[in-house]
Design an enzyme around this catalytic site. Sequence first.
Site, PDB file in Angstrom:
ATOM      1  N   ASP A  46       7.279  -3.043  12.204  1.00 20.18           N
ATOM      2  CA  ASP A  46       6.772  -4.389  11.941  1.00 20.18           C
ATOM      3  C   ASP A  46       7.459  -5.386  12.876  1.00 20.18           C
ATOM      4  OD1 ASP A  46       6.173  -6.928  10.874  1.00 20.18           O
ATOM      5  OD2 ASP A  46       5.911  -6.089   8.870  1.00 20.18           O
TER       6      ASP A  46
ATOM      7  N   ASP B  57       4.800  -0.533  -3.775  1.00 22.71           N
ATOM      8  CA  ASP B  57       3.758  -1.177  -2.976  1.00 22.71           C
ATOM      9  C   ASP B  57       3.627  -2.635  -3.444  1.00 22.71           C
ATOM     10  OD1 ASP B  57       1.423  -2.097  -1.841  1.00 22.71           O
ATOM     11  OD2 ASP B  57       0.280  -0.265  -2.245  1.00 22.71           O
TER      12      ASP B  57
HETATM   13 CA    CA Z   1       6.638  -6.073   6.645  1.00 26.29          CA
END
Ligand code: CA
Length: 313
Positions: free
Chosen positions: A240, A296
């Site tokens: 990321d 999640d």
């Molecule tokens: Ca992230």
Amino acid sequence: MTGFFGRLLRGLAFASAALTLLPLQNAHAQSTYTQTRYPIVLVHGIFGFDSALGVDYFYGIPSALRSDGAKVYVAQVSAANSHEVRGEQLLAQVKNILAVTGASKVNLVGHSQGSPTSRYVSGVAPHLVASVTSVGGVNRGSRVADIVRGVAPVGSVSETLANSTALALTSLINVLSGGTSLQQLPTAALDSLSTAGSAKFNQRFPAGVPTSGCGNGAELVNGVRYYSWTGTKPMTNVLDVSDGLLGVLGLVFGEANDGLVSACSTRLGKHLGDYRQNHLDEVNQVLGLRDWFSTDPVTLYRQHANRLKVAGL
Ligand code: CA
């Protein structure tokens, strides 16, 4: 033997009936799992947007909530402005949502600056709000805002770190920037997000905010329920692009934080948990890249919608 086979057959018949019923029950349970009584309104943070280039700010979250029955709206307020200006914009949108749906209240879920933005609405119009939920909410300010505004206590952080913090925040803005025609005033946003600015705002809108420490705040004020959860891990996924930036920003805190906000600052009402997420993982960004071994982020929103449903909200 007859007795044994009889019991066996009855057992098999029962199991078979149970198996036949299970998918139906699951299908039914799934279809209403997130079906809250009042519409859910997601409120983005600073430099946020409702969607840009077809990508949701709350990545994959509105659809996940809608698929099991929730009515979900995504607010669009100024990407950078004061809590009050954004709050007035949100109030107008809430009134529109109530008019369109015929509902009497909304559940506000605000990420980052979206939390104080939502608290403004519950403060001036509590009768229109069933609940306010803060996700990584900047409820008692951010040290990053203090540094970027140059109001961090002298000597509290090295000049090098202050400079790299400002640079990292600017880069993060570039990663996240989404065009909007709404008025933008970054300095007003940063003043609101500073520790001093937040303290001033909280004097006017204290509902749900703990006065000190990192525990729970009041859970029910003027008929409005308050909840919060947050991330406490600035770096969670090397793939990321935002993680390096949040990792740098996270260095300035000296306490648990998500890269932009300290865990203590995020507390509001009933504290629901700290997770291995950074400030962007909290809205499942960038594009779902997160710590694969933690919960999640989308699941947390679904579970919360169910919590609101069960609470009759
Ligand atoms: Ca992230």
